[in-house]
Every structure is written in structure tokens, then in C-alpha cells.
Design a protein around this motif. Structure first.
Motif, short mmCIF file in Angstrom:
data_model
loop_
_atom_site.label_atom_id
_atom_site.label_comp_id
_atom_site.label_asym_id
_atom_site.label_seq_id
_atom_site.Cartn_x
_atom_site.Cartn_y
_atom_site.Cartn_z
N ALA A 254 18.44 7.41 -8.01
CA ALA A 254 18.87 6.79 -6.75
C ALA A 254 20.35 6.39 -6.79
CB ALA A 254 18.03 5.54 -6.48
N PRO A 255 21.06 6.49 -5.68
CA PRO A 255 20.57 6.85 -4.35
C PRO A 255 20.31 8.35 -4.13
CG PRO A 255 22.90 6.31 -4.26
CD PRO A 255 22.47 6.03 -5.66
N LYS A 258 23.53 12.94 -6.75
CA LYS A 258 23.56 14.00 -7.75
C LYS A 258 22.29 14.83 -7.68
CE LYS A 258 26.66 11.40 -10.68
NZ LYS A 258 26.54 10.10 -10.02
N PHE A 275 13.52 10.69 -11.40
CA PHE A 275 12.98 9.37 -11.76
C PHE A 275 13.86 8.28 -11.18
CE2 PHE A 275 9.85 10.03 -15.18
CZ PHE A 275 10.00 11.39 -15.39
N GLU A 276 13.23 7.26 -10.65
CA GLU A 276 13.97 6.05 -10.27
C GLU A 276 13.07 4.86 -10.52
OE1 GLU A 276 17.10 5.03 -9.49
OE2 GLU A 276 16.11 3.08 -9.48
N ARG A 277 13.63 3.91 -11.27
CA ARG A 277 12.83 2.77 -11.71
C ARG A 277 12.72 1.67 -10.65
NH1 ARG A 277 15.56 -0.31 -16.70
NH2 ARG A 277 17.07 -0.68 -15.07
N SER A 278 13.79 1.49 -9.89
CA SER A 278 13.81 0.35 -8.95
C SER A 278 13.05 0.70 -7.66
CB SER A 278 15.26 -0.02 -8.62
OG SER A 278 15.39 -0.44 -7.31
N PHE A 304 12.19 6.28 -16.68
CA PHE A 304 12.38 7.50 -17.47
C PHE A 304 12.02 7.26 -18.94
CE2 PHE A 304 15.37 10.07 -20.10
CZ PHE A 304 14.76 11.29 -19.90
N LEU A 305 12.31 6.06 -19.42
CA LEU A 305 12.05 5.77 -20.84
C LEU A 305 10.56 5.78 -21.15
CD1 LEU A 305 14.68 2.97 -21.55
CD2 LEU A 305 14.66 5.31 -22.45
N PRO A 322 23.04 6.81 -15.97
CA PRO A 322 22.36 5.51 -15.94
C PRO A 322 23.24 4.38 -15.41
CG PRO A 322 22.99 6.08 -18.18
CD PRO A 322 23.43 7.22 -17.33
N SER A 323 22.61 3.25 -15.22
CA SER A 323 23.33 2.06 -14.77
C SER A 323 24.49 1.82 -15.72
CB SER A 323 22.40 0.86 -14.82
OG SER A 323 21.18 1.18 -14.21
N LYS A 349 29.77 6.92 -3.99
CA LYS A 349 28.41 6.41 -4.03
C LYS A 349 28.33 5.06 -4.74
CE LYS A 349 27.50 8.20 -8.40
NZ LYS A 349 27.88 6.91 -8.83
N ASP A 353 23.54 -0.31 -10.36
CA ASP A 353 22.50 -1.07 -9.67
C ASP A 353 22.72 -2.56 -9.88
OD1 ASP A 353 22.04 -0.80 -12.32
OD2 ASP A 353 19.87 -0.66 -12.16
N PHE A 377 21.41 0.43 -23.92
CA PHE A 377 20.48 1.04 -22.96
C PHE A 377 20.85 2.51 -22.70
CE2 PHE A 377 20.68 2.06 -18.35
CZ PHE A 377 19.36 2.44 -18.17
N MET A 381 18.60 5.93 -23.50
CA MET A 381 18.25 6.97 -22.51
C MET A 381 18.56 8.36 -23.09
SD MET A 381 17.12 5.47 -19.71
CE MET A 381 17.48 6.24 -18.15
C1 LIG Z 1 24.17 4.86 -11.60
S1 LIG Z 1 22.75 4.88 -10.66
C2 LIG Z 1 22.41 6.58 -10.42
C3 LIG Z 1 23.19 7.20 -9.31
C4 LIG Z 1 22.71 8.58 -8.96
N1 LIG Z 1 22.79 9.47 -10.10
C5 LIG Z 1 23.50 9.19 -7.83
O1 LIG Z 1 24.45 9.92 -8.09
O2 LIG Z 1 23.20 8.95 -6.66
C6 LIG Z 1 21.57 4.47 -11.86
C7 LIG Z 1 20.18 4.42 -11.33
O3 LIG Z 1 19.30 4.53 -12.42
C8 LIG Z 1 18.20 3.67 -12.20
N2 LIG Z 1 17.63 3.41 -13.54
C9 LIG Z 1 18.11 2.62 -14.51
N3 LIG Z 1 17.31 2.68 -15.60
C10 LIG Z 1 16.33 3.53 -15.31
C11 LIG Z 1 15.20 4.02 -16.05
N4 LIG Z 1 14.95 3.60 -17.29
N5 LIG Z 1 14.38 4.90 -15.45
C12 LIG Z 1 14.62 5.32 -14.19
N6 LIG Z 1 15.66 4.88 -13.44
C13 LIG Z 1 16.51 4.01 -14.00
C14 LIG Z 1 18.81 2.48 -11.53
O4 LIG Z 1 17.85 1.74 -10.83
C15 LIG Z 1 19.83 3.13 -10.63
O5 LIG Z 1 19.30 3.43 -9.38
#
Ligand SMILES: C[S@@+](CC[C@H](N)C(=O)[O-])C[C@H]1O[C@@H](n2cnc3c(N)ncnc32)[C@H](O)[C@@H]1O
Length: 542
Positions: A254-255, A258, A275-278, A304-305, A322-323, A349, A353, A377, A381
Motif C-alpha cells: 500500500a498504497p 509500485k 501483501f499489506e499489513r495495515s 509478509f513476515l 518497507p516502512s 507517494k 506509514d 525490521f 524483511m
Molecule cells: C513504504 S510503504 C509501501 C509503498 C508502496 N510500495 C507503494 O509504492 O505504493 C510500506 C508499506 O508496507 C506496509 N508494511 C510494513 N510492514 C509490513 C509487513 N510486515 N507485511 C506487510 N506489509 C507491511 C506498511 O503498512 C506500508 O503500507
């Protein structure tokens, strides 16, 4: 509370770093938040006022407005009321920079009356300032004062899931207000012109203030507004994709900018697991994927983890974005708007998060601790991604400019047991946008220039993008689980030190087909030791 008071309250909220932009809109008493009609209107005023604050504040100070009109704009305001400074700011914005050059309130509202008493002088001072600075129009003030953000072009990614490149160019160069396609890139591009990006075929480059919110191709998802650097990871991930190879994972989606680019690079065919955790951001992801007409993406609200590598036997390429600290993002003000649906006037973008706050200096210790947590973290990943049985390409990116989240994470990943067990190494420059000049910093990679050349950096203000980092891990052949186990047990015999290092880093348990977890490896080691001890005892007895 009226519109201006709400906007001023929201700015107070941001100024005192009390929380996210959404929180600031809620604090302004807008129950519907930033997504409601009123919320959007207030948000737009907040952003525009902040953009012009470097001009408006000194202007107001030079006329001593807060002093002269202190009865209306007192220094101390009653509880719950916005600060006079920011109320004046939003009023001045509308008088001097809004489309209608008008304050949208009753002529009898005292704050409006106070500002209007100085309107003629304010306008005259602004014109003087414009002439002094040699600016062709007052909107150019936005670019003043080394405002790097305002110099970053508006990048349009043509979303081939919806419209093909030539058709989009034809749309853009025709119609009631056509843009002119020019051959030679100039930065920033001239208003109403655009050129093809010299590095990415899918990108068109426009003047920074170009708006697309009324553009039909934007409305139907054919145009995606995405910073150039943020397009790099998908491009590197999908290099030489032949459509037959396998499936893709976007581990942190998310969002979804990519993810939707990956989808388009696959011709909207095959399969992307996103995958999106939130919970909240997952909803945004779903909306973005629908808007970009992605038919080949299976979005999951999942960590994802916690995924089991063995369940994804066909996955050959993994994207990890990742974040991160978001330290590379300079267009913070546009970024306030970038929240899934509110992308209309933005070019970058939301790449973190974290709750959004206006940048303010952070205590060194706090920063170090935060970076430390983020980096471990991020490493976790990558290590998890390295366990996927058929994976042969992992792209890791951040919108951070800190070495702790960039080169140092890469270095640690290359030295981790998963990299060794599965034969992961860093892709050479030839596989990572070789034509992009700015590469990694060797000093942060133990002085290894080849490694540094293998990764990409983007520097805000110099590369016409936000700050960004991209790296790519590859392995020649995806090995079978049996080979890996055999290799691992040989290594275990040889190297006790690595195990104790692993313990410190700590990897999540994995029950899939990937390598066994550290704890199970340790158990095996203990068993072996016991066995050895037992046999030696046996020998002694005999
Ligand atoms: C930097 S943003 C990604 C932006 C996205 N790649 C884009 O270009 O639109 C990181 C995202 O990863 C999510 N996230 C963080 N840790 C995660 C995990 N362990 N598993 C899945 N999603 C995760 C966050 O909630 C956040 O939405």
C-alpha cells in the motif's frame, strides 16, 4: 467553526507536531476527516497556505499586521481558538494567492475586515517583491527560497493497463488546453510543456505545478502521478521479464503505486501477490488497484513476515519497499495530500506509514534509536524474502537517504545466513538501471566500489526526484530445498560463530519449505552435541 478557523487550527496542530495530517483535520472539528467534502477543502487550503508561508509570513511581519490589528488577532487566544498567526496566514493566502483573490467570508466578519484594511498595501508589496525577485508571476513564489520540493517535476506514469503510451500523448497534445511535447529535457519543465523521461519509457515529465485532477486520463487511471525515483524499484524488479517465468510478490504494497506498475510491466497478466499489513492502508491499496485496472494482482491483508515461503513455490521475484524514515521525501506539503484517494495534485507517494508530521529537528538519540529499529525490521524483511524457494530476484528500496536504512541494510543482508545458504548476492550495475549516474556510497559498504555501483541513490535537489535508494539481490539458480538443507548442515558443522550471531539478530520462526529457523537449527546443533557426548560416554563404558 468556520472554514478559515478550521484550516488555521489544523496548521496549529501540525506546527506543534501533535500528529498526522488526518489528525489535524479531525482536530479542526471535521468529523468526516480529510476525505469528506469539507475536509478536502480545508486540506487544500492548509497545503496551499503552507506552500506560500515563506512569502506570506515575512510580508505580514513587514506590515506588522499582528501588532497593528492585535485586537482582532490577539497574541493570546481563548482555548480552542486557532492562533492569530495561522488565522492571518490562511486569510492572506486567499486574498493574495487563491484563484478568485478573495476571502470567502462575510464582509462583516472582523478578521476579514482587519485584513481588508491592508489589502491594497499587501497587494502592492507583493508586486514589488515579485519585481525585485524577477518572477514572471506570483505563483513562481512557490519556487522561491530554495524550495526543492517545488522544483521537482510532475511525473506522469502512463498506465498501460488502461491506455497505451502513444494514445496518452495524443490526448495530452490535443484538446482545449493542449500541452506541447518538447524534445529536449529542461528542469524544471516550462509550464504547458512536457518531455519523455530520459531514463524510463513509461514516464512523461511536466512542470511542477501542473494539475491533472480534471484530466480524463487521470480520472480513469490511465495517468498515475508517481515520483520518478519511486518507479525505479518496479522497473529493476521486472527487468527481462518474459511472462513465463513465474509469479511476483510485493511484500509491502500500500498504497499500491509500485504494485500497479509491476502489474502493467507484466501486461496485466500472470500473478502478483500483494501483501499489506495495515487494515486502513489495505483499503487504500484495493481502491488504487481497482483504479489502475490491475487484473493480475491478488491483494491480501497480511503480514509478509508471517507468509510461508513454501506456499509460494512459483514466486521468482519479490519487491520489498518497507516502512522507512521517509527522510528522502522533500515535497512534504504535496505529500500531505498523498493518501490513496487524494493524489490529484501530488507527484509523490506516501512512502512511509509513519504518522505524517512537518519535519522538525529530531533529538540525535531518538533518531538513532528509531533508525536502529527500522533497519532491523528492514533486514528481517529481506532475510524472510531470501527464503522463498524459487525466488531469484529481490528488490529492496527505501525513500530514505540514511545509510542506516540503505547501504548498511544491504551489507547486513549480504552477510546474513540466508544470503550464504541460498547463494544471494548483489546484482551488478548492469542489472540495476545502469544509465542512472548516481550510485551508492562505497564508504558505507566497507569501501567496496563494485557493491556501491550495484545500488542506486537519488538526491533531492540534484536528481529532480525525491531522495531514494534501490538495491537488487539476485541468485543464479533457485535451488531445491534439499540442496539447501544439505548445504546448511555442512555449514553448521563448520561454523558455530554464525549461529551465535543469528541469535542476536533474531529471525521469525518459519514452518514452510524454506530454511529451518535459527531456533530449530540450534536445537539440531544441541542434539548433535548430545549425540557426540553420548557416543563418547558409550565408548568409555565399553
Ligand atoms: C513504504 S510503504 C509501501 C509503498 C508502496 N510500495 C507503494 O509504492 O505504493 C510500506 C508499506 O508496507 C506496509 N508494511 C510494513 N510492514 C509490513 C509487513 N510486515 N507485511 C506487510 N506489509 C507491511 C506498511 O503498512 C506500508 O503500507
Amino acid at each position: 467553526m468556520n472554514f478559515y478557523k478550521q484550516a488555521a487550527t489544523a496548521i496549529d496542530h501540525l506546527d506543534t507536531k501533535q500528529g498526522s495530517v488526518k489528525g489535524s483535520i479531525a482536530a479542526a472539528g471535521l468529523g468526516s476527516g480529510a476525505n469528506g467534502k469539507e475536509g478536502k477543502r480545508v486540506l487544500a487550503l492548509v497545503i496551499e497556505s503552507l506552500k506560500y508561508r515563506p512569502i506570506l509570513q515575512p510580508l505580514s511581519e513587514s506590515l506588522k499586521l499582528l501588532d497593528v490589528e492585535r485586537k482582532i488577532f490577539p497574541q493570546k487566544v481563548p482555548a480552542g481558538a486557532p492562533s492569530s498567526k495561522n488565522l492571518l496566514l490562511v486569510l492572506l493566502h486567499d486574498l493574495l494567492f487563491s484563484k478568485d483573490a478573495k476571502i470567502q467570508a462575510s464582509d462583516k466578519w472582523p478578521p476579514k475586515m482587519a485584513v481588508m484594511r491592508h489589502a491594497t498595501r499587501l497587494k502592492a508589496e507583493l508586486v514589488k517583491l515579485q519585481i525585485k525577485k524577477g518572477l514572471s508571476n506570483k505563483e513562481s513564489f512557490e519556487m522561491e527560497g530554495g524550495n526543492i520540493a517545488a522544483m521537482i517535476p510532475r511525473y506522469v506514469r502512463c498506465n498501460s493497463n488502461v491506455v497505451d503510451h502513444d494514445t496518452l500523448i495524443q490526448h495530452l497534445t490535443s484538446g482545449p488546453r493542449p500541452f506541447k511535447l518538447v524534445d529536449t529535457p529542461t528542469y524544471p519543465p516550462e509550464p504547458q510543456t512536457f518531455f519523455r523521461d530520459p531514463h524510463l519509457d513509461e514516464l512523461l515529465v511536466f512542470a511542477p505545478s501542473t494539475k491533472f485532477d480534471q484530466n480524463p486520463d487521470y480520472a480513469n487511471g490511465g495517468i498515475i502521478l508517481q515520483d520518478k525515483a519511486s518507479c525505479f524499484p518496479a522497473k529493476v524488479l521486472m527487468q527481462d521479464w518474459d511472462g513465463e517465468e513465474g509469479e511476483i510478490i510485493d511484500g509491502t504494497a500500500a498504497p499500491g503505486n509500485k504494485t500497479s506498475f509491476i502489474s502493467a510491466l507484466m501486461g496485466n497478466e500472470g500473478k502478483v501477490h500483494a501483501f499489506e499489513r495495515s487494515h486502513q492502508r489495505f483499503k487504500t491499496l484495493e481502491k488504487m488497484l481497482a483504479r489502475a485496472s490491475c487484473k493480475n494482482v491478488a491483494a491480501k491483508r497480511a503480514d509478509f513476515l508471517e507468509s510461508k515461503p513454501g506456499d509460494f513455490a512459483k514466486v521468482t521475484r519479490i519487491l520489498l519497499d518497507p516502512s522507512c524514515s521517509g527522510s528522502g521525501i522533500v515535497n512534504r506539503l504535496d505529500y500531505l495530500l498523498e493518501d490513496g484517494e487524494l493524489v490529484a495534485s501530488t507527484g509523490v507517494k506516501n512512502n512511509t506509514d509513519e504518522p505524517l508530521q512537518l519535519a522538525e529537528p529530531e533529538d540525535d538519540d531518538v533518531k538513532a534509536e528509531r533508525l536502529d529499529k527500522l533497519a532491523s525490521f528492514q533486514l528481517q524483511m529481506i532475510r524472510h524474502a531470501m527464503k522463498f524457494p524459487a525466488a531469484k530476484r529481490i528488490v529492496y528500496s527505501t525513500c530514505s537517504v540514511y545509510k542506516e536504512e540503505d547501504e548498511e541494510v544491504v551489507l547486513n543482508a549480504l552477510e546474513c545466513p540466508e544470503a550464504r545458504d541460498y547463494g544471494w548476492k548483489l546484482a551488478p550495475r548492469s542489472e540495476v538501471l545502469p544509465l542512472w549516474e548516481r550510485r551508492g556510497i562505497a564508504e558505507h559498504l566497507k569501501g567496496d566500489q563494485v557493491l556501491a555501483d550495484g545500488v542506486i541513490r537519488c538526491v533531492p535537489g540534484e536528481d529532480h526526484t525525491n531522495g531514494f535508494f534501490v538495491s537488487c539481490f539476485i541468485r543464479g539458480e533457485a535451488q531445491g530445498a534439499a540442496d539447501q538443507k544439505r548445504k546448511r548442515s555442512t555449514d553448521e558443522e563448520e561454523n558455530d560463530d554464525v549461529l551465535s550471531n543469528d541469535e542476536e539478530v533474531g529471525v521469525a520462526e518459519d514452518e514452510g519449505d524454506g530454511p529451518k529457523t535459527i531456533s530449530s537449527r540450534k536445537q539440531k546443533k544441541n542434539k548433535r552435541k548430545k549425540k557426540k557426548k553420548a557416543s563418547s560416554v558409550t565408548v568409555a563404558v565399553i
